[in-house]
Design a protein around this motif. Structure first.
Motif, PDB file in Angstrom:
ATOM      1  N   ALA A  56       0.933  -1.120   0.054  1.00 45.93           N
ATOM      2  CA  ALA A  56       0.005  -0.127  -0.036  1.00 45.93           C
ATOM      3  C   ALA A  56       0.907   1.245  -0.005  1.00 45.93           C
ATOM      4  N   ILE A  57       0.409   2.426  -0.537  1.00 43.99           N
ATOM      5  CA  ILE A  57       0.939   3.652  -0.389  1.00 43.99           C
ATOM      6  C   ILE A  57      -0.010   4.807  -0.238  1.00 43.99           C
ATOM      7  N   THR A  63      -5.227   6.257   0.866  1.00 42.75           N
ATOM      8  CA  THR A  63      -4.368   4.900   0.710  1.00 42.75           C
ATOM      9  C   THR A  63      -4.609   4.165  -0.344  1.00 42.75           C
ATOM     10  N   VAL A  64      -3.661   3.618  -1.174  1.00 39.66           N
ATOM     11  CA  VAL A  64      -4.065   2.857  -2.276  1.00 39.66           C
ATOM     12  C   VAL A  64      -3.567   1.454  -1.943  1.00 39.66           C
ATOM     13  N   ILE A  65      -4.282   0.395  -2.062  1.00 45.89           N
ATOM     14  CA  ILE A  65      -3.733  -0.812  -1.750  1.00 45.89           C
ATOM     15  C   ILE A  65      -3.589  -1.561  -2.904  1.00 45.89           C
ATOM     16  N   PHE A  66      -2.422  -2.097  -3.280  1.00 46.01           N
ATOM     17  CA  PHE A  66      -2.142  -3.257  -4.303  1.00 46.01           C
ATOM     18  C   PHE A  66      -2.524  -4.815  -3.770  1.00 46.01           C
ATOM     19  N   CYS A  67      -3.526  -5.151  -4.375  1.00 46.12           N
ATOM     20  CA  CYS A  67      -3.843  -6.393  -4.044  1.00 46.12           C
ATOM     21  C   CYS A  67      -3.306  -7.557  -4.758  1.00 46.12           C
ATOM     22  N   ASN A  68      -2.134  -7.687  -4.771  1.00 40.05           N
ATOM     23  CA  ASN A  68      -1.054  -8.552  -5.363  1.00 40.05           C
ATOM     24  C   ASN A  68       0.182  -8.461  -4.975  1.00 40.05           C
ATOM     25  N   VAL A  72       5.833  -2.627  -6.704  1.00 42.01           N
ATOM     26  CA  VAL A  72       5.203  -1.253  -6.962  1.00 42.01           C
ATOM     27  C   VAL A  72       6.460  -0.478  -7.465  1.00 42.01           C
ATOM     28  N   ARG A  73       6.182   0.305  -8.854  1.00 37.18           N
ATOM     29  CA  ARG A  73       7.087   1.108  -9.498  1.00 37.18           C
ATOM     30  C   ARG A  73       6.633   2.357  -9.238  1.00 37.18           C
ATOM     31  N   PHE A  74       7.566   3.451  -8.872  1.00 36.24           N
ATOM     32  CA  PHE A  74       7.113   5.036  -8.948  1.00 36.24           C
ATOM     33  C   PHE A  74       7.632   5.477 -10.242  1.00 36.24           C
ATOM     34  N   TRP A  75       6.950   6.303 -10.755  1.00 36.50           N
ATOM     35  CA  TRP A  75       7.063   6.934 -12.075  1.00 36.50           C
ATOM     36  C   TRP A  75       7.786   8.150 -11.791  1.00 36.50           C
ATOM     37  N   SER A  76       7.812   8.756 -10.688  1.00 39.96           N
ATOM     38  CA  SER A  76       8.483   9.978 -10.247  1.00 39.96           C
ATOM     39  C   SER A  76       8.550  10.096  -8.857  1.00 39.96           C
ATOM     40  N   LEU A  77       9.594  10.555  -8.284  1.00 38.30           N
ATOM     41  CA  LEU A  77       9.755  10.807  -6.840  1.00 38.30           C
ATOM     42  C   LEU A  77      10.014  12.177  -6.689  1.00 38.30           C
ATOM     43  N   PRO A  78       9.424  12.929  -5.723  1.00 38.22           N
ATOM     44  CA  PRO A  78       9.992  14.381  -5.158  1.00 38.22           C
ATOM     45  C   PRO A  78      11.526  14.448  -5.056  1.00 38.22           C
ATOM     46  N   GLU A  79      12.139  13.505  -4.662  1.00 36.73           N
ATOM     47  CA  GLU A  79      13.832  13.545  -4.306  1.00 36.73           C
ATOM     48  C   GLU A  79      14.282  12.400  -5.198  1.00 36.73           C
ATOM     49  N   PRO A  80      14.964  12.531  -6.274  1.00 35.23           N
ATOM     50  CA  PRO A  80      15.466  11.429  -6.985  1.00 35.23           C
ATOM     51  C   PRO A  80      16.262  10.611  -6.217  1.00 35.23           C
ATOM     52  N   GLU A  81      16.974  11.168  -5.228  1.00 35.33           N
ATOM     53  CA  GLU A  81      17.912  10.520  -4.621  1.00 35.33           C
ATOM     54  C   GLU A  81      17.430   9.501  -3.560  1.00 35.33           C
ATOM     55  N   SER A  86      13.029  -2.192  -0.604  1.00 36.93           N
ATOM     56  CA  SER A  86      12.248  -3.304  -1.176  1.00 36.93           C
ATOM     57  C   SER A  86      11.228  -2.496  -2.336  1.00 36.93           C
ATOM     58  N   MET A  87      11.559  -1.514  -2.843  1.00 35.58           N
ATOM     59  CA  MET A  87      10.496  -1.050  -4.022  1.00 35.58           C
ATOM     60  C   MET A  87      11.433  -0.826  -5.200  1.00 35.58           C
ATOM     61  N   GLU A  88      10.797  -1.190  -6.233  1.00 33.16           N
ATOM     62  CA  GLU A  88      11.575  -0.873  -7.692  1.00 33.16           C
ATOM     63  C   GLU A  88      10.994   0.433  -8.309  1.00 33.16           C
ATOM     64  N   PHE A  89      11.787   0.993  -8.925  1.00 35.00           N
ATOM     65  CA  PHE A  89      11.486   2.196  -9.390  1.00 35.00           C
ATOM     66  C   PHE A  89      11.807   2.114 -11.381  1.00 35.00           C
ATOM     67  N   ALA A  90      10.572   2.674 -11.979  1.00 31.99           N
ATOM     68  CA  ALA A  90      10.605   2.572 -13.293  1.00 31.99           C
ATOM     69  C   ALA A  90      10.630   3.906 -13.621  1.00 31.99           C
TER      70      ALA A  90
END
Length: 96
Positions: A56-57, A63-68, A72-81, A86-90
């Motif tokens: 979930a995020i 709150t968004v729950i990913f039921c699988n 979870v891949r983030f397309w952008s983050l406020p702070e690139p670094e 345990s998350m993958e970034f696309a």
């Protein structure tokens, strides 16, 4: 807008959320974070996610729950670094 009753038991809320069609099909469910906190609490909710292998995020009071069990891949983050364990970034694909 449907108001959630104050007397709703945490077990009933959890059963209802995770028996929804979207959950059964490995989809996504969105709930107000304050409802999660009020009805079941963050610790219990996190336990239920972990027990099912879901993620979930939270953002903007939702709150968004990913039921699988997919990453979870983030397309952008406020702070690139920023590092989130345990998350993958696309990276965005050109043209999107």
């Amino acid at each position: 807008m449907t108001r959630i009753p104050d007397h709703l038991r945490p077990e009933d809320w959890i059963r209802t959320i995770f028996s929804a069609r979207a959950a059964a099909e490995g989809g996504v469910i969105r709930r107000k974070t304050r409802d999660i906190e009020r009805i079941v609490g963050r610790d219990r909710f996190a336990h239920e996610l972990a027990r099912r292998g879901f993620s979930a995020i939270e953002n903007g009071g939702q709150t968004v729950i990913f039921c699988n069990r997919e990453p979870v891949r983030f397309w952008s983050l406020p702070e690139p670094e920023a590092q989130i364990p345990s998350m993958e970034f696309a990276k965005p694909v050109d043209g999107f």
